[in-house]
Each structure stands twice: as C-alpha cells, then as structure tokens.
Design a protein around this motif. Structure first.
Motif, short mmCIF file in Angstrom:
data_model
loop_
_atom_site.label_atom_id
_atom_site.label_comp_id
_atom_site.label_asym_id
_atom_site.label_seq_id
_atom_site.Cartn_x
_atom_site.Cartn_y
_atom_site.Cartn_z
N ALA A 188 86.94 -29.29 35.19
CA ALA A 188 88.19 -29.94 35.05
C ALA A 188 89.50 -29.30 34.77
O ALA A 188 90.27 -29.51 33.81
N PRO A 246 88.38 -19.06 29.16
CA PRO A 246 86.69 -18.45 29.51
C PRO A 246 86.77 -17.30 30.23
O PRO A 246 87.78 -17.12 31.02
N GLN A 300 99.88 -36.99 40.07
CA GLN A 300 98.72 -37.30 40.61
C GLN A 300 97.99 -38.45 39.98
O GLN A 300 97.14 -38.49 39.12
N GLY A 309 88.54 -27.42 30.55
CA GLY A 309 89.80 -28.22 30.89
C GLY A 309 90.20 -29.15 29.97
O GLY A 309 89.33 -30.37 29.89
N1 LIG Z 1 93.76 -41.88 33.95
C1 LIG Z 1 94.50 -41.22 34.94
O1 LIG Z 1 95.44 -41.59 35.33
C2 LIG Z 1 93.94 -39.85 35.38
C3 LIG Z 1 92.41 -39.49 35.17
C4 LIG Z 1 91.89 -38.46 35.59
C5 LIG Z 1 92.87 -37.85 36.35
N2 LIG Z 1 94.10 -37.96 36.73
C6 LIG Z 1 95.05 -37.22 37.43
O2 LIG Z 1 94.16 -36.08 37.95
C7 LIG Z 1 94.96 -35.00 37.52
C8 LIG Z 1 93.77 -33.83 37.50
O3 LIG Z 1 93.17 -33.79 36.24
P1 LIG Z 1 92.63 -32.54 35.71
O4 LIG Z 1 91.89 -33.09 34.23
O5 LIG Z 1 91.68 -31.90 36.66
O6 LIG Z 1 93.73 -31.74 35.37
P2 LIG Z 1 94.90 -31.58 34.28
O7 LIG Z 1 96.05 -30.98 35.05
O8 LIG Z 1 95.16 -32.97 33.79
O9 LIG Z 1 94.32 -30.66 33.32
C9 LIG Z 1 93.68 -29.41 33.44
C10 LIG Z 1 93.62 -28.47 32.15
O10 LIG Z 1 92.84 -27.43 32.36
C11 LIG Z 1 93.27 -26.39 31.82
N3 LIG Z 1 92.87 -25.16 32.38
C12 LIG Z 1 93.61 -24.48 33.37
N4 LIG Z 1 92.61 -23.44 34.04
C13 LIG Z 1 91.57 -23.37 33.00
C14 LIG Z 1 90.47 -22.33 32.93
N5 LIG Z 1 90.40 -21.36 33.47
N6 LIG Z 1 89.30 -22.88 31.89
C15 LIG Z 1 89.72 -23.83 31.18
N7 LIG Z 1 90.87 -24.75 31.22
C16 LIG Z 1 91.71 -24.58 32.09
C17 LIG Z 1 94.77 -26.98 31.60
O11 LIG Z 1 95.45 -25.91 30.80
C18 LIG Z 1 94.95 -28.20 31.71
O12 LIG Z 1 94.91 -28.53 30.15
C19 LIG Z 1 95.54 -35.31 36.30
O13 LIG Z 1 96.82 -34.42 35.89
C20 LIG Z 1 96.01 -36.61 36.48
O14 LIG Z 1 97.41 -36.73 36.99
C21 LIG Z 1 94.52 -39.34 36.06
#
Ligand SMILES: NC(=O)c1ccc[n+]([C@@H]2O[C@H](COP(=O)([O-])OP(=O)(O)OC[C@H]3O[C@@H](n4cnc5c(N)ncnc54)[C@H](O)[C@@H]3O)[C@@H](O)[C@H]2O)c1
Ligand SMILES: Cc1cc2nc3c(=O)[nH]c(=O)nc-3n(C[C@H](O)[C@H](O)[C@H](O)COP(=O)(O)OP(=O)(O)OC[C@H]3O[C@@H](n4cnc5c(N)ncnc54)[C@H](O)[C@@H]3O)c2cc1C
Length: 464
Positions: A271, A239, A320, A182
C-alpha cells in the motif's frame, strides 16, 4: 471499416464523478455512453471505500466484543469468522451493483462493459467484455479511469505475490502475521482492521513519520494509537528485499538507521500509493498531455490540453478521495454548461477511518508555517471532551488553527471518536466564514463529542 457510433458525451471509466455526470446528462436528454472494463460503479463501491469501511466496521465489532467485559458484558469466548465478514461485504457490493445498474437505466445513459482506448482524438475503440469490438465517438469526452496500486521495485516482491487492497478485502482468514508496506491510508486502515480481527501486524514506512502530509504531532499520536493496539510500526525502514510467498511464509528485509532487519510474516500487503490508469488508453492519439507523474494534465476547470476532452478524479491528479471525484463532476457539469467553476476554489476534507478516526480540513500547522501564514493554535486532548468520560474513548486530540489577523478558522484536525462528524461541523463553519467565537459560543448538545468544540475554541489565544 467499423461503424463509429456518435454520442453527445462519452465517458471513459465509470469512476465516482464520471457516473454522476453520465446520469445527470442522460436525465437531461443527452446521448451518453460510459465505457467501463470491470466495476459497474468504479473502484469505490467495488474494491475501495465501501468494502474497506464495511470490513473495518466488522473489525470494530470484533474489537468491541473482545473488550466487552470492560463495559460489563461478559461473553464466554468468541471467534472471528472471516468468511462471514467477507460475505457481508460481498452482499453490500452486490446491492451496490444493482443500484448502479438501476441508476444507469433510469437516466438513459448507456453503460458499455469493455476496455476502452482512444483511436482518434475523440473516438474510443472498446474491446467488449462479452467479445467483439465497438467504436464510440463523443462530441465531448471525459476521462475518469482512476488509478491502481503501485508496486515498488523491491527484489522478490513480485514473486512473493503480495496482496493489494483488492485481495486483502477478499481474504477468508485473518493472517497470523500481516506485514504492510506503506504507512499511508490503505496500509493503516487495513492494517488496523486486521489487528482488530486478531492478526499480528507490522507496518513498514520508509518516511520519518506516518501519513506524511499531517503535522508531526498528528502522525505521532497516530503511531501511538497503533502501537498501543499492538501494531509494530517501523519508521525510517526502507524495504530492500522480499523472500517467500504471501499467504504462506514471507520475509521482508528493511534497511534502517541502525542496520538491516528481517521481518518474518505470513502475508504481505502493498500500500505505497497509486498510479493513474493512463498509460495504455491511447492518449497519444488525442493531444491530451500527461504530467511527469502520469496524471492527465488539466487546468482548474478540469479541461485537458485537448479541446472538448475533460478529466475527472484520480486520473486527473485530483486529491484521491471519492468526494473530490464527485466534486470534479459538479465542476465539469457546470463548465460544460458554460459556467466557470474551478478546483482551486474548494475546501477538501478527509477522514482516515481507523478506530478512532483521523479527520482534517484546511491548513495544517506545517502548511501555515511554510506559506508564512500567521496562526493561533488551540489543542485539547480527547480526555477534555466530557462524552469520553461515558464512553472511555479517550484517545487522541482536537486541534484548530485560527488566523492571527482576524477570527477566521483556517484549519482543523482531530484524532478521536466521531472525528469525521465533528469535522463536518467545523468545515461548514469555515465555508460560512463564521468567526470562531460564534462556534465557540454555540449551544451544542450535551453529551456529544462536538461539545468539545467549546473548550477547544475557548483555548484560542488572543490576537497578537
Ligand atoms: N479513508 C480514505 O479516505 C482513504 C482510504 C484509503 C485510501 N485513500 C486514498 O488513497 C490514496 C492511496 O492510499 P495509499 O495508502 O496507497 O497511499 P498513501 O500515499 O496514503 O501512502 C503510501 C505510503 O507508502 C509509503 N511508501 C512509499 N514507498 C514505499 C516503499 N517502497 N515501501 C514501503 N512504503 C512506501 C509512503 O511513504 C506513504 O507513507 C490515499 O492517499 C488516499 O487519498 C483514502
Ligand atoms: C482501499 C481503499 C479505500 C478507500 N477509502 C476511501 C474512503 O473511505 N473515502 C474516500 O473518499 N476515498 C477512499 N478511497 C479513494 C477512492 O476510492 C478513490 O479516490 C475514488 O474511487 C477515485 O475515483 P475515480 O473517480 O478517480 O475513479 P475510480 O473509482 O477509480 O474508477 C475508475 C474506473 O475506470 C475504469 N477504467 C480504467 N481504465 C479503463 C479503460 N481503459 N476502459 C474502461 N474502463 C476503465 C476502472 O475499471 C474503474 O472502474 C479509497 C481507496 C482505496 C484503495
């Protein structure tokens, strides 16, 4: 038949907005109960924002020490003590728990530690953490149960016992090779931090760019920064299987345009996004509908489909971020009191806390184009910001979108030192509907990063 305890308001989940609402209503003399199964103050101070930013700061210190010779400070070798990193983070969490408990006490809102489930439209049965059961019923009920990390359906992934952000923030070692599934917020922030702690890191992203919602130039700059720091970034990599065990030896096979590739590492972090905690809370008893993606269906006043039941934060499908959940609180607070505040009226900024950070507010170029909004764009590299001559923090750029019809600032994106702080200045100008020349001509202190707003806005093309 068990006694049903009546409250003015019951809040399921001590999330970021819900706890604020409880404290507000408690102070106003309402009888309020909050049902929380695990984290006194919700995810943010226990396993998400605060602990991750705490460890990211430790990682930045490690990186500064590693590069200190460049600034004229010579050290005779150094090592990172991850036990100490975790201990500092844990001490902060303990302080947060005390502060939260004190806030509950001072407000008069009751915190009930246990797992809650609707058994009637506004009645919640609680399996108490200390044993036993209670039933509480609210005249009004607020759902603030948050979300959990999604685990994608990849053969071998569950058996590999991959880390989520929760376990990754508990590690007492820097993995020799951390594989991250991710390329979003969690994967990039934690992947970059572990790189700064000294791990080899590979980020696997199936999409064609990192951070899908950003413009291609932003995602490209981010990828360059990560790669320059030694992170392997694989894009367009799906993956297909996982073998081995995270914490020992783990292999991820990915399908890419030019065939399959195996990545061998020591630890695996997942993630790939979030799933709302709505599947097992008895919503079928309430008339509260869910969206196709499992979020509570709300209108832009944050009312659910059941009268007198509201939803806040990630469970409600809000963007989020903690600051959004807190703003959801303000909307529900005012609407409960007869007001009419709406989520559609707000401007949502966000910051990804890598080094240097990525910050954004308002429209991106891609959004402006897809919505047919004509914009004027100015962009400058961070090397144009004079402060970076002193700090050598030259990576990244600033970009601003101004309306082609008038001088309204419509969007701002920055990757660079202090991006989150500069963002707030631009956001305030946007909220005040300040024509961009006012900010362009403001006297901004020399030698700050925000001073870069001058040359950035001076580069806005004239109106067509
Ligand atoms: N600094 C901040 O404000 C902060 C920090 C951490 C998280 N967050 C919030 O939490 C949310 C969740 O974070 P996150 O990183 O889990 O999600 P995310 O939605 O930010 O990113 C997930 C990523 O995983 C990829 N993905 C999807 N399926 C996959 C797979 N099977 N294998 C590999 N990659 C895959 C997606 O294409 C995407 O790029 C964020 O969108 C954000 O809103 C905010
Ligand atoms: C690693 C990481 C870093 C992040 N960093 C940032 C950041 O820097 N800035 C930012 O703005 N956002 C950040 N976020 C996002 C932020 O943490 C969330 O958006 C925010 O916590 C959402 O709050 P919420 O109000 O929806 O609920 P949460 O904070 O998720 O709280 C929900 C609570 O409900 C409880 N609960 C769930 N079900 C039940 C039940 N049945 N009974 C009782 N209790 C229940 C849970 O235990 C939890 O405590 C980060 C997220 C992660 C994963």
């Amino acid at each position: 038949m068990m006694e049903v305890q009546e409250y003015d308001v019951v809040i399921l989940g001590s999330g970021q907005g819900g706890k604020q609402l409880a404290w507000h209503l408690g102070r106003a003399g309402k009888k309020v109960a909050v049902v929380e199964r695990r984290w006194v103050g919700g995810a943010c101070p226990a396993v998400a924002c605060l602990p991750s930013k705490n460890e990211l700061w430790s990682a930045r210190v490690a990186n500064l020490v590693k590069n200190s010779a460049h600034f004229g400070t010579l050290t005779t070798g150094f090592r990172v003590d991850m036990g100490k990193v975790r201990e500092r983070k844990q001490a902060m969490i303990e302080r947060e728990i005390e502060l939260h408990l004190a806030a509950y006490k001072a407000s008069g809102a009751e915190l009930i530690m246990g797992s809650g489930r609707f058994i009637d439209s506004k009645a919640i049965e609680i399996a108490l953490n200390e044993g036993g059961t209670r039933i509480v019923k609210g005249n009004e009920v607020v759902i603030n149960v948050g979300s959990h990390a999604a685990i994608p359906d990849v053969p071998g992934l569950i058996a590999a016992r991959a880390l989520t952000h929760i376990e990754a923030l508990e590690l007492e070692y820097a993995p020799s090779h951390l594989i991250v599934l991710g390329g979003g917020y969690v994967g990039i922030e934690l992947g970059h931090a572990y790189r700064q702690f000294g791990s080899r890191v590979t980020i696997i992203e199936p999409g064609k760019q990192l951070v899908a919602r950003e413009d291609a130039d932003v995602a490209g700059e981010l990828a360059t920064i990560l790669r320059d720091d030694g992170i392997e970034v694989l894009m367009g990599a799906q993956p297909v299987s996982v073998h081995g065990l995270s914490g020992d030896e783990v292999t991820v096979t990915v399908r890419m345009a030019d065939g399959e590739r195996r990545i061998e590492g020591s630890d695996l972090l997942v993630a790939v996004g979030r799933i709302a905690n709505t599947s097992d809370i008895g919503l079928d008893k309430t008339g509260v509908d869910l969206t196709e993606r499992g979020f509570v269906r709300v209108n832009d006043r944050l009312e659910t489909t059941a009268p007198g039941i509201w939803a806040i934060g990630e469970a409600a499908g809000s963007p989020q971020f903690t600051h959004v959940s807190v703003d959801d609180f303000r909307i529900v607070r005012d609407n409960m009191a007869g007001g009419n505040r709406r989520t559609s009226e707000r401007l949502v900024p966000y910051v990804m806390f890598i080094d240097p950070p990525l910050a954004h507010v308002g429209l991106s170029e891609a959004e402006a184009s897809s919505r047919g909004i004509p914009v004027r764009v100015s962009k400058i590299p961070m090397t144009r910001v004079l402060r970076t001559l002193a700090t050598d923090e030259t990576k990244g750029f600033m970009k601003v979108l101004v309306s082609s019809d008038d001088d309204t600032i419509l969007g701002f994106t920055m990757i660079g030192s202090e991006a989150g702080e500069v963002l707030a200045a631009v956001q305030i100008a946007m909220l005040a509907k300040l024509p961009y020349p006012v900010l362009r001509d403001a006297v901004i202190s020399h030698l700050t990063i925000a001073e870069g707003l001058g040359p950035l806005l001076a580069g806005v093309p004239p109106r067509p």
